[in-house]
Design a protein around this motif. Structure first.
Motif, PDB file in Angstrom:
ATOM      1  N   ALA A  72       0.822  -1.213   0.000  1.00 27.52           N
ATOM      2  CA  ALA A  72       0.000   0.000   0.000  1.00 27.52           C
ATOM      3  C   ALA A  72       0.860   1.269   0.000  1.00 27.52           C
ATOM      4  CB  ALA A  72      -0.931  -0.013   1.213  1.00 27.52           C
ATOM      5  N   ALA A  73       1.930   1.269   0.794  1.00 25.61           N
ATOM      6  CA  ALA A  73       2.769   2.472   0.881  1.00 25.61           C
ATOM      7  C   ALA A  73       3.456   2.745  -0.456  1.00 25.61           C
ATOM      8  CB  ALA A  73       3.810   2.287   1.988  1.00 25.61           C
ATOM      9  N   TRP A  74       3.901   1.697  -1.107  1.00 24.98           N
ATOM     10  CA  TRP A  74       4.572   1.855  -2.417  1.00 24.98           C
ATOM     11  C   TRP A  74       3.581   2.405  -3.442  1.00 24.98           C
ATOM     12  CZ3 TRP A  74       4.587   0.480  -7.528  1.00 24.98           C
ATOM     13  CH2 TRP A  74       5.793   0.614  -8.228  1.00 24.98           C
ATOM     14  N   LEU A  75       2.359   1.834  -3.420  1.00 18.34           N
ATOM     15  CA  LEU A  75       1.334   2.286  -4.386  1.00 18.34           C
ATOM     16  C   LEU A  75       0.960   3.743  -4.160  1.00 18.34           C
ATOM     17  CD1 LEU A  75      -1.084  -0.766  -4.688  1.00 18.34           C
ATOM     18  CD2 LEU A  75       0.464   0.143  -6.426  1.00 18.34           C
ATOM     19  N   GLN A  76       0.899   4.130  -2.899  1.00 20.78           N
ATOM     20  CA  GLN A  76       0.548   5.518  -2.605  1.00 20.78           C
ATOM     21  C   GLN A  76       1.610   6.465  -3.183  1.00 20.78           C
ATOM     22  OE1 GLN A  76       0.429   6.695   1.481  1.00 20.78           O
ATOM     23  NE2 GLN A  76      -1.103   8.271   1.093  1.00 20.78           N
ATOM     24  N   ALA A  77       2.871   6.065  -3.042  1.00 20.49           N
ATOM     25  CA  ALA A  77       3.954   6.875  -3.604  1.00 20.49           C
ATOM     26  C   ALA A  77       3.865   6.893  -5.128  1.00 20.49           C
ATOM     27  CB  ALA A  77       5.301   6.318  -3.145  1.00 20.49           C
ATOM     28  N   TYR A  78       3.598   5.725  -5.705  1.00 19.18           N
ATOM     29  CA  TYR A  78       3.535   5.587  -7.170  1.00 19.18           C
ATOM     30  C   TYR A  78       2.437   6.479  -7.757  1.00 19.18           C
ATOM     31  CZ  TYR A  78       2.942   2.951 -11.619  1.00 19.18           C
ATOM     32  OH  TYR A  78       2.822   2.567 -12.932  1.00 19.18           O
ATOM     33  N   PHE A  79       1.275   6.514  -7.084  1.00 16.52           N
ATOM     34  CA  PHE A  79       0.139   7.255  -7.638  1.00 16.52           C
ATOM     35  C   PHE A  79       0.083   8.721  -7.196  1.00 16.52           C
ATOM     36  CE2 PHE A  79      -1.466   2.853  -8.293  1.00 16.52           C
ATOM     37  CZ  PHE A  79      -1.534   2.935  -9.677  1.00 16.52           C
ATOM     38  N   THR A  80       1.105   9.157  -6.490  1.00 19.41           N
ATOM     39  CA  THR A  80       1.176  10.581  -6.121  1.00 19.41           C
ATOM     40  C   THR A  80       2.104  11.284  -7.121  1.00 19.41           C
ATOM     41  OG1 THR A  80       0.866  10.002  -3.797  1.00 19.41           O
ATOM     42  CG2 THR A  80       1.805  12.181  -4.255  1.00 19.41           C
ATOM     43  N   PRO A  81       1.665  12.392  -7.715  1.00 11.58           N
ATOM     44  CA  PRO A  81       2.545  13.079  -8.675  1.00 11.58           C
ATOM     45  C   PRO A  81       3.878  13.433  -8.009  1.00 11.58           C
ATOM     46  CG  PRO A  81       0.351  14.076  -8.624  1.00 11.58           C
ATOM     47  CD  PRO A  81       0.388  13.079  -7.509  1.00 11.58           C
ATOM     48  N   PRO A  82       4.989  13.286  -8.733  1.00 15.73           N
ATOM     49  CA  PRO A  82       6.323  13.483  -8.141  1.00 15.73           C
ATOM     50  C   PRO A  82       6.462  14.810  -7.396  1.00 15.73           C
ATOM     51  CG  PRO A  82       6.526  12.664 -10.391  1.00 15.73           C
ATOM     52  CD  PRO A  82       5.061  12.874 -10.148  1.00 15.73           C
ATOM     53  N   GLU A  83       5.824  15.891  -7.927  1.00 16.68           N
ATOM     54  CA  GLU A  83       5.999  17.198  -7.258  1.00 16.68           C
ATOM     55  C   GLU A  83       5.318  17.242  -5.892  1.00 16.68           C
ATOM     56  OE1 GLU A  83       4.522  16.617 -10.157  1.00 16.68           O
ATOM     57  OE2 GLU A  83       2.526  17.524 -10.179  1.00 16.68           O
ATOM     58  N   LYS A  84       4.464  16.251  -5.625  1.00 19.41           N
ATOM     59  CA  LYS A  84       3.791  16.220  -4.310  1.00 19.41           C
ATOM     60  C   LYS A  84       4.370  15.144  -3.387  1.00 19.41           C
ATOM     61  CE  LYS A  84      -0.554  18.196  -5.740  1.00 19.41           C
ATOM     62  NZ  LYS A  84      -1.824  17.920  -6.332  1.00 19.41           N
ATOM     63  N   HIS A  85       5.479  14.531  -3.798  1.00 17.83           N
ATOM     64  CA  HIS A  85       6.059  13.462  -2.980  1.00 17.83           C
ATOM     65  C   HIS A  85       6.588  13.983  -1.646  1.00 17.83           C
ATOM     66  CE1 HIS A  85       6.982  10.283  -6.322  1.00 17.83           C
ATOM     67  NE2 HIS A  85       5.740  10.226  -5.882  1.00 17.83           N
ATOM     68  N   THR A  86       6.247  13.294  -0.579  1.00 16.64           N
ATOM     69  CA  THR A  86       6.905  13.551   0.690  1.00 16.64           C
ATOM     70  C   THR A  86       8.288  12.886   0.608  1.00 16.64           C
ATOM     71  OG1 THR A  86       6.116  11.473   1.619  1.00 16.64           O
ATOM     72  CG2 THR A  86       4.687  13.405   1.930  1.00 16.64           C
ATOM     73  N   PRO A  87       9.210  13.229   1.503  1.00 13.84           N
ATOM     74  CA  PRO A  87      10.518  12.548   1.484  1.00 13.84           C
ATOM     75  C   PRO A  87      10.347  11.029   1.616  1.00 13.84           C
ATOM     76  CG  PRO A  87      10.607  14.454   2.936  1.00 13.84           C
ATOM     77  CD  PRO A  87       9.165  14.318   2.505  1.00 13.84           C
ATOM     78  N   GLU A  88       9.352  10.593   2.397  1.00  7.71           N
ATOM     79  CA  GLU A  88       9.127   9.142   2.576  1.00  7.71           C
ATOM     80  C   GLU A  88       8.696   8.499   1.258  1.00  7.71           C
ATOM     81  OE1 GLU A  88       7.727  11.489   4.594  1.00  7.71           O
ATOM     82  OE2 GLU A  88       9.142  11.166   6.231  1.00  7.71           O
ATOM     83  N   MET A  89       7.830   9.215   0.525  1.00 14.25           N
ATOM     84  CA  MET A  89       7.373   8.666  -0.768  1.00 14.25           C
ATOM     85  C   MET A  89       8.534   8.578  -1.759  1.00 14.25           C
ATOM     86  SD  MET A  89       3.775  10.570  -1.379  1.00 14.25           S
ATOM     87  CE  MET A  89       2.323  10.195  -0.436  1.00 14.25           C
TER      88      MET A  89
END
Ligand SMILES: Cc1cc2nc3c(=O)[nH]c(=O)nc-3n(C[C@H](O)[C@H](O)[C@H](O)COP(=O)(O)O)c2cc1C
Length: 206
Positions: free
Chosen positions: A53-70
């Motif tokens: 789930a955490a990986w998918l959340q990072a994947y589906f979040t646009p790069p400019e909105k990535h948190t450092p964790e993502m």
């Protein structure tokens, strides 16, 4: 300068038939591409995680909105994609496990098939202008004329997924009957030698 990316997947080290096929392939590739660079990605040491789930959340979040964790979550995937995009020739060496590719290879695929990066939003593959060779070791024999040819899911799947990301120039070298080596009925050297011509043709293709 020509570049080759080698994906190794067998856990069996020097007893691995697919790794011995790779060794021969790489020797031939280096001979055919003087000054070429070989990059090895051994999936036994890559620390690949399954998609969660955490990986998918990072994947589906646009790069400019990535948190450092993502960003951190996608770091390995980004690296694997960059490795793939940087080469002219990809070679995947794999056993057949339960009629398909081993889970670690499927995990690599799940990390490199990335919408907007290797697969266009319009469904077209973005990894173009490359060739691939797939070296498969299997206990059974699945090539043309075999009564169990329809069980050759591993090569069908790899042809499909490589095509999906844009790699359609794919050569398969089938190391069927590899159990003869494990059973001591054939030496590793003799087994690989039998495939020597096919491996050399795949490695020297331009
Ligand atoms: C867990 C497991 C599952 C396997 N399943 C298959 C199979 O479905 N079909 C087959 O032809 N060989 C099967 N084999 C045999 C391997 O494909 C064969 O031993 C091959 O040489 C392994 O690749 P490697 O030598 O590079 O490790 C299986 C082997 C293992 C250990």
């Amino acid at each position: 300068m020509a570049k080759l990316l080698v994906i190794e997947t067998s856990p069996r080290g020097k007893h691995s038939v697919s790794r011995n096929m790779t060794r021969r392939f790489v020797q031939d590739w280096v001979a055919a591409h003087p000054g070429g660079e070989v990059i090895v990605r051994d999936l036994m040491d890559a620390g690949l995680r399954f998609v969660d789930a955490a990986w998918l959340q990072a994947y589906f979040t646009p790069p400019e909105k990535h948190t450092p964790e993502m960003a951190d979550m996608l770091k390995l995937s980004d690296l694997l994609v960059a490795e793939l995009l940087a080469v002219d020739h990809l070679v995947i060496a794999t056993p057949v496990y339960n009629y398909n590719v081993p889970a670690v290879l499927k995990a690599w695929i799940d990390h490199v098939v990335r919408k907007g990066v290797t697969l266009g939003f319009d469904g077209r593959g973005l990894v173009t202008g490359k060739k691939a060779s797939v070296l498969i070791a299997s206990g059974g024999i699945y090539t043309e004329g075999s009564p169990i040819q329809e069980r050759d899911i591993a090569s069908q799947y790899l042809r499909l997924i490589l095509g999906v990301i844009g790699i359609s120039d794919v050569t398969f070298v089938a190391g069927g009957g590899a159990k003869a080596v494990d059973l001591g009925e054939q030496t590793m050297e003799a087994f690989v030698e039998k495939l020597g011509g096919e491996l050399e043709r795949a490695a020297s293709a331009r």
